[in-house]
Design an enzyme around this catalytic site. Structure first.
Site, PDB file in Angstrom:
ATOM      1  N   GLU A   1       0.866  -1.176   0.000  1.00  0.00           N
ATOM      2  CA  GLU A   1       0.000   0.000   0.000  1.00  0.00           C
ATOM      3  C   GLU A   1       0.894   1.214   0.000  1.00  0.00           C
ATOM      4  O   GLU A   1       1.808   1.308   0.824  1.00  0.00           O
ATOM      5  CB  GLU A   1      -0.818   0.038   1.287  1.00  0.00           C
ATOM      6  CG  GLU A   1      -2.233  -0.449   1.183  1.00  0.00           C
ATOM      7  CD  GLU A   1      -2.945  -0.243   2.511  1.00  0.00           C
ATOM      8  OE1 GLU A   1      -2.811   0.840   3.103  1.00  0.00           O
ATOM      9  OE2 GLU A   1      -3.607  -1.189   2.946  1.00  0.00           O
TER      10      GLU A   1
ATOM     11  N   ASP B   1      -5.729   9.859   9.940  1.00  0.00           N
ATOM     12  CA  ASP B   1      -4.435   9.300  10.320  1.00  0.00           C
ATOM     13  C   ASP B   1      -3.933   9.849  11.648  1.00  0.00           C
ATOM     14  O   ASP B   1      -4.147  11.011  11.984  1.00  0.00           O
ATOM     15  CB  ASP B   1      -3.399   9.592   9.218  1.00  0.00           C
ATOM     16  CG  ASP B   1      -3.588   8.667   8.032  1.00  0.00           C
ATOM     17  OD1 ASP B   1      -3.450   7.452   8.213  1.00  0.00           O
ATOM     18  OD2 ASP B   1      -3.923   9.168   6.936  1.00  0.00           O
TER      19      ASP B   1
END
Lengths: 286, 404
Positions: free
Chosen positions: A51, A62
């Protein structure tokens, strides 16, 4: 999309009776040159799927580790165009390891969804995870990705109840990403039992491989998940290590990442044997 | 626009879109919450008990209705249209923000949420949120950019006095947009018990709609008040825009009145020809941030750029999606005022009316000073005075070169 890299890799891991290891790194972290070297080292270290984070100024889902990775990358001048070029270069030597881009919608929207799909496909990218593009808004990107043979990977979370799940699965492809904790990346870890329950519930509703991520940092944690899920995603722990190495201006960052990924891969590859050996694995119980 | 009624007030559509803008661009973890909030809000809207409690609090706690004041000396000084000021700076806590906070905390209570979070830039929304959290006895965490904490020390202390925990946000540009990122991160982590009180008419659907609805008390009152005072509708409405909640609150009840010209004022900071401004309509393009599609300040690669305004409350790189739509269809005209023009508007009102305005509505006053002289003396302007200026005296002193 059978016959593509993602399907082939998941099928190969399943045939080996093991989970896949998915590793996340932010493109251009700490800079594009080092990032390309890290990328090149990942498959040999044992990453089954890669990824790649597309950096964004405002990564609202995040935690601190990946926020810092985004800032390092943007500070080094990374653009979406450069991310695509990096993958294209990687494909010169590796045409088998699936690559999934992960990020936020605005840079893609700014690039143009159609142009993005065309250039991503040409670069050798296999799919995308767009964190802030739920099924309700996917109409701006999904048709372009589908038209060019790219997977749009969907996310299921602890808040995805039975009522919500069909919306998430509708149009999902490649694999299903189970976000193990309600929270941001790099947060606390979920209990193994909760993950097992969630994976079983998802498997009852889809034939897509289930990858589990968020809060997976150590080989032990990865192994625990690998006994239940089709894939384990490790991100923040790797990005943290890159950050620490960049901080001390280390010149062996790719080797360090490879060692870390190697330990994770070892744990993931042997997890089901180990688990079966002590008689606690779900496969044996089943 | 609603195709059946032809009304400009019917938006958003069922998916939260105003034309191409708005929507629900959030992480999947939040989607069920957003959908639950929408259901709860729909139910509350249909419940007379909810409105009764809201109206009671607005009257007795906030101090509504706010006056519509004829600014006679300002009118004489500018020598054109009659200028009325909607005095939302007289609300409890000194700004329009409380109208929305009262509404949202009643929703939080209906939903059984036990913890409140909010983002704040200048601290006005943080103070209003801390106020209603104290009033209803709920714990409250306010996210504020570390740079804004330095700029707005008095409001930080106010929030703490009111019992809120103020968390400094050190990420990104350390201002309002980063505080909003951090509040979203908190929310996604604490979905089970936490209600996020968003401070402006932006964010994922249904926030732009519900914040607007709670703020339209401004426009509804102004409409009734001007009809009572003048027996007719105004010729022009003016309000400042950061996210745009005070402006949409004033504008919305007038959107279908064709004869009413409506002007929103963005902050053009040091000038639209510099990169230091906060005018996302004049200087931005369509993009996705903080849960909605709207006009954003961004670079050619889709990275969000930093906004600048002398007013911390306007210092945001986006704008509410309904404004982006009203701009696109041309119903509302959007102009801008610089830091310097806002300072002039600030001093003009102090001198002529004995009212110290916040720097946010000082941008609207700058536009009034520009437009009023071009209008006839029989014409009427309503400008939204959405906040008082006590919080800004240090900033103004510094800008004017005064040492306190």
């Amino acid at each position: 999309m059978s016959g593509d890299r993602l399907s082939a890799r998941f099928a190969a891991c399943a045939a080996e009776g093991r989970a896949a290891l998915v590793t996340f790194v932010t493109a251009g972290d700490p800079d594009l040159e080092t990032s390309a070297e890290i990328l090149a080292a990942l498959p040999g270290a044992g990453a089954d799927v890669i990824e790649i984070g597309m950096p964004f100024t405002d990564p609202m889902a995040d935690g601190p580790a990946i926020q810092r990775g985004n800032l390092r990358s943007l500070g080094a001048g990374t653009t979406l165009k450069a991310v695509l070029a990096m993958v294209k270069a990687f494909r010169q030597t590796d045409d088998a390891t699936p690559i999934v881009l992960m990020g936020y919608f605005n840079p893609i929207l700014s690039f143009g969804p159609e142009r993005f799909a065309i250039e991503a496909k040409a670069a050798g990218i296999d799919g995308c995870i767009v964190v802030d593009l739920p099924p309700e808004e996917a109409g701006e990107l999904a048709p372009a990705l589908a038209a060019h043979g790219l997977h749009l990977v969907r996310l299921a979370t602890p808040t995805t109840d039975a009522q919500r799940l069909p919306a998430v699965l509708s149009g999902a492809s490649g694999f299903l990403y189970y976000v193990a904790v309600a929270g941001v990346t790099g947060a606390n870890s979920a209990a193994a039992a909760d993950i097992a329950t969630a994976v079983a519930r998802l498997k009852a509703s889809t034939s897509l491989p289930i990858a589990v991520g968020f809060g997976v940092r150590t080989p032990d944690q990865a192994a625990a998940i690998a006994t239940h899920a089709d894939a384990v995603v490790v991100g923040s722990a790797i990005v943290d290590a890159i950050g620490a190495a960049a901080e001390e201006r280390a010149n062996d960052i790719p080797a360090r990442v490879a060692a870390q990924v190697g330990a994770l891969a070892q744990a993931v590859r042997t997890a089901r044997y180990e688990s079966a050996g002590v008689g606690a694995g779900p496969e044996k119980a089943a | 626009m609603n195709a059946e009624t032809g009304s400009l007030r019917a938006g958003p559509d069922a998916n939260g879109h105003f034309g191409q803008f708005g929507g629900r661009y959030v992480a999947e973890t939040l989607m069920p919450l957003i959908l639950e909030l929408e259901q709860a809000y729909t139910a509350a809207k249909a419940d007379p008990a909810f409105h009764a409690e809201l109206d009671d609090l607005l009257k007795h706690y906030v101090g509504r209705p706010s006056p519509l004041y004829f600014a006679e000396r300002l009118t004489d000084e500018l020598g054109g249209a009659k200028i009325y000021l909607k005095r939302d700076e007289l609300n409890h806590t000194g700004a329009h923000k409380i109208n929305n906070c009262i509404g949202q905390i009643l929703l939080a209570r209906r939903m059984g949420k036990t913890r409140i979070i909010a983002e704040t830039g200048a601290g006005q929304h943080g103070v209003a949120t801390a106020t209603v959290a104290a009033r209803f006895g709920l714990p409250c965490t306010i996210y504020m950019g570390a740079r804004d904490i330095e700029r707005q020390a008095p409001n930080v202390f106010r929030m703490k006095l009111l019992g809120a925990e103020v968390k400094a946000v050190e990420s990104g540009s350390k201002t309002l947009k980063d505080a909003m990122n951090e509040a979203l991160r908190d929310w996604v982590t604490n979905v089970h018990d936490t209600f996020y009180i968003i401070g402006t008419a932006a964010g994922p659907h249904p926030y732009p709609e519900l914040v607007r609805d709670f703020q339209t008390v401004i426009g509804k009152e102004a409409r009734a008040q001007i009809l009572e005072r003048e027996g007719r509708l105004p010729d022009l409405l003016v309000a400042a825009i950061g996210g745009g909640s005070n402006a949409i609150g004033l504008f919305h009840p007038f959107l279908d009145d064709d004869g009413v010209r409506i002007v929103g004022i963005e902050a053009s900071g040091k000038g639209l020809d510099t990169h230091e401004h906060a005018a996302s309509l004049a200087g931005g393009r369509a993009g996705v941030l903080h849960g909605n599609k709207t006009m954003l300040l961004q670079d050619e690669d889709g990275q969000i750029t930093e906004a600048h305004s002398i007013s911390a409350g306007l210092d945001y790189p986006g704008i509410g999606p309904e404004h982006a739509w009203l701009h696109a269809i041309g119903r509302v005209e959007y102009q801008s005022a610089t830091d310097t023009e806002a300072l002039e508007g600030f001093q003009l009102l102090c001198r002529t009316e004995g009212i110290i305005p916040a720097l946010e509505p000082s941008h609207a006053l700058a536009a009034v000073a520009r437009i009023a002289p071009t209008m006839g003396k029989d014409q009427i302007i309503i400008a939204n005075l959405c906040g008082r200026g006590d919080k800004d005296i240090f900033t103004v002193a510094a800008a004017l070169g005064v040492t306190m």
